[in-house]
Design an enzyme around this catalytic site. Structure first.
Site, mmCIF file in Angstrom:
data_model
loop_
_atom_site.group_PDB
_atom_site.id
_atom_site.type_symbol
_atom_site.label_atom_id
_atom_site.label_comp_id
_atom_site.label_asym_id
_atom_site.label_seq_id
_atom_site.Cartn_x
_atom_site.Cartn_y
_atom_site.Cartn_z
ATOM 1 C CD GLU A 1 -2.762 -1.193 2.904
ATOM 2 O OE1 GLU A 1 -2.184 -0.282 3.776
ATOM 3 O OE2 GLU A 1 -3.411 -1.870 2.861
ATOM 4 N N PRO A 2 1.881 1.330 -1.030
ATOM 5 C CG PRO A 2 2.937 1.492 -2.906
ATOM 6 C CD PRO A 2 1.895 0.742 -2.160
ATOM 7 N N GLY A 3 2.130 4.971 -0.607
ATOM 8 C CA GLY A 3 1.520 6.282 -1.032
ATOM 9 C C GLY A 3 2.446 7.223 -1.544
ATOM 10 C CE1 TYR B 1 2.542 14.477 10.493
ATOM 11 C CE2 TYR B 1 3.210 14.859 8.366
ATOM 12 C CZ TYR B 1 2.324 14.567 9.212
ATOM 13 O OH TYR B 1 0.989 13.799 8.916
ATOM 14 C CB CYS C 1 -2.774 35.130 11.865
ATOM 15 S SG CYS C 1 -3.293 36.536 10.762
ATOM 16 C CD GLU C 2 -2.383 29.589 14.216
ATOM 17 O OE1 GLU C 2 -1.646 29.382 14.960
ATOM 18 O OE2 GLU C 2 -3.551 29.803 14.169
#
Ligand SMILES: Cc1ncc(COP(=O)(O)O)c(C=O)c1O
Length: 421
Positions: free
Chosen positions: A281-283, A325, A351-352
């Site tokens: 199931e590679p993404g 991450y 605005c972060e």
């Protein structure tokens, strides 16, 4: 161990003085498409898919591309044309696969927290396998299948408590993670439901995490899964496949990683112990390198301590991986101004303070209106987009054999407000 950079096709390269995707000028694309825009290379997707398929050529296998990495319809259709099947993680992804003309039997349905509606839909559609996340979910699937007069094809996702040595947020096979059933309980769960009406056990499933760049956790996971499959065979189950999930990492920073051939070389000896076909199931490894997010510099500023910021028209709403991450992405100007490189903070407009793509990144001189390309964003880029700060989802473009097409138009404010009273 090899460096992916030297082996993997890199679609974004300078042609003359300006960056191009498969030889098509990025500037010419964004003149029409605007910014920010995701640009993908069909060639890169084809080559990455084939590298995995070829690596497993000596063993019976089926590639179920993980839609969660990127499920834009044109990309999903491209993968179908290559012979891929799919791994869907929600009812929405099952419907996208159907829209892209995948047959139900070519869909595996994975995912923690499947709702009753999703399970009813999957059972009625007759998806190839439902990877159940718990004993309770198996029982719910059985009841739904009986209610529909069907037999659901199922596997159980096991949690082997293996550290994938990846980022904690994308580790899924540790006992502290919410995924699957503990490996040591799996055999009993299968045995207890061997005669359950409505269920047919066709496989076993594992997925220990994403962006895995060392072989040992993957080999260990394969070994655990194959051992379970052999025990189940002893118990009288006839399994059609063992599903190793996804997880193969890519070389975001040009660091050594594992290639599909390394991966296949490490796990096929394990698989041969059981001789059961493998589902992969590679993404990320299929689409990661294929995409760039092209954005425009809308402001530059220099603080008294010398810190320089380049503010882009794309931010965490368009690409959240760095904020989520702390992930690294190469960032390159589309056209390079002459002058010495210096350290820049490349930031978004949201605005972060976490809306930062890179800190202290050595870049050539940057000016307002310059275009930059954030590379290796084909996976977990556009799919994670949001409308935060009422930003509109960017356009997406696919480059194929010298021409480009818009595969998703830019969202409009009307699209967004259409949902509201
Ligand atoms: C069950 C499952 N399969 C496959 C994948 C794809 O992983 P990757 O993109 O790392 O190959 C994921 C992603 O986390 C997943 O949860």
């Amino acid at each position: 161990m090899i460096t992916c950079d030297s082996l993997v096709y890199q679609p974004f390269q300078p042609t003359g003085d300006v960056l191009a995707c498969d030889g098509v000028s990025i500037q010419s694309i964004v003149e029409h498409a605007g910014t920010p825009t995701y640009i993908y290379s069909a060639r890169a997707i084809r080559e990455s898919y084939r590298a995995i398929d070829d690596a497993f050529a000596s063993y019976p296998h089926a590639i179920h591309y993980a839609l969660k990495a990127n499920s834009t319809l044109a990309i999903v259709r491209l993968l179908r044309s290559l012979g891929s099947r799919v791994d869907a993680n929600s009812g929405g992804e099952i419907r996208v696969a159907e829209r892209a003309s995948f047959a139900p039997q070519d869909i595996v349905f994975t995912g923690v927290g499947k709702t009753r509606d999703e399970l009813e839909y999957a059972v009625a559609a007759g998806v190839g396998t439902i990877n159940a996340e718990s004993a309770g979910e198996l029982d719910r699937i059985a009841a739904i299948a009986r209610g529909q007069g069907r037999v659901a094809r199922v596997a159980v996702r096991v949690n082997p408590d293996i550290d994938p040595k990846s980022h904690p947020h994308i580790s899924t096979g540790l006992k502290t993670n919410k995924f699957g059933v503990p490996l040591q309980e799996a055999r009993a769960i299968y045995r207890a439901r061997r005669e359950t009406n409505g269920l047919r056990f066709v496989g076993v499933h594992i997925h220990i995490g994403s962006q895995i760049t060392t072989l040992e956790p993957l080999t260990h996971a394969a070994e655990s899964l194959v051992s379970l499959a052999l025990e189940l065979r002893d118990d009288g189950f006839t399994l059609e496949h063992v599903d190793l999930g996804g997880g193969l990492g890519i070389a975001y920073e040009g660091r050594p990683t594992i290639s599909p051939a390394d991966y296949a070389g490490a796990v096929t000896p394990e698989l041969r112990r059981a001789g059961i076909p493998v589902v992969l199931e590679p993404g990320r490894a299929v689409v990661g390198y294929s995409g760039a997010l092209v954005a425009r510099v809308v402001d530059t500023k220099c603080f008294p301590d010398g810190r320089k910021f380049a503010v882009l028209d794309a931010g965490m709403g368009e690409l959240i991986r760095p904020a989520l991450y702390g992930s690294f992405h190469r960032i390159v100007p589309v056209a390079v101004h002459a002058g010495a490189e210096s350290a820049w903070d490349i930031v978004g407009p949201i605005c972060e303070s976490s809306d930062v793509f890179a800190r202290d990144r050595m870049m050539p001189p940057l000016e307002v209106d310059d275009l930059v390309a954030i590379l290796d964003v084909g996976a977990y880029g556009s799919v994670m987009g949001s409308n935060y700060n009422r930003h509109l989802l960017p356009a997406e473009v696919l480059v194929d054999e010298g021409t480009w097409t818009t595969i998703r138009r830019r969202q409009t404010l009307e699209d967004v407000l259409a949902l509201e009273t």
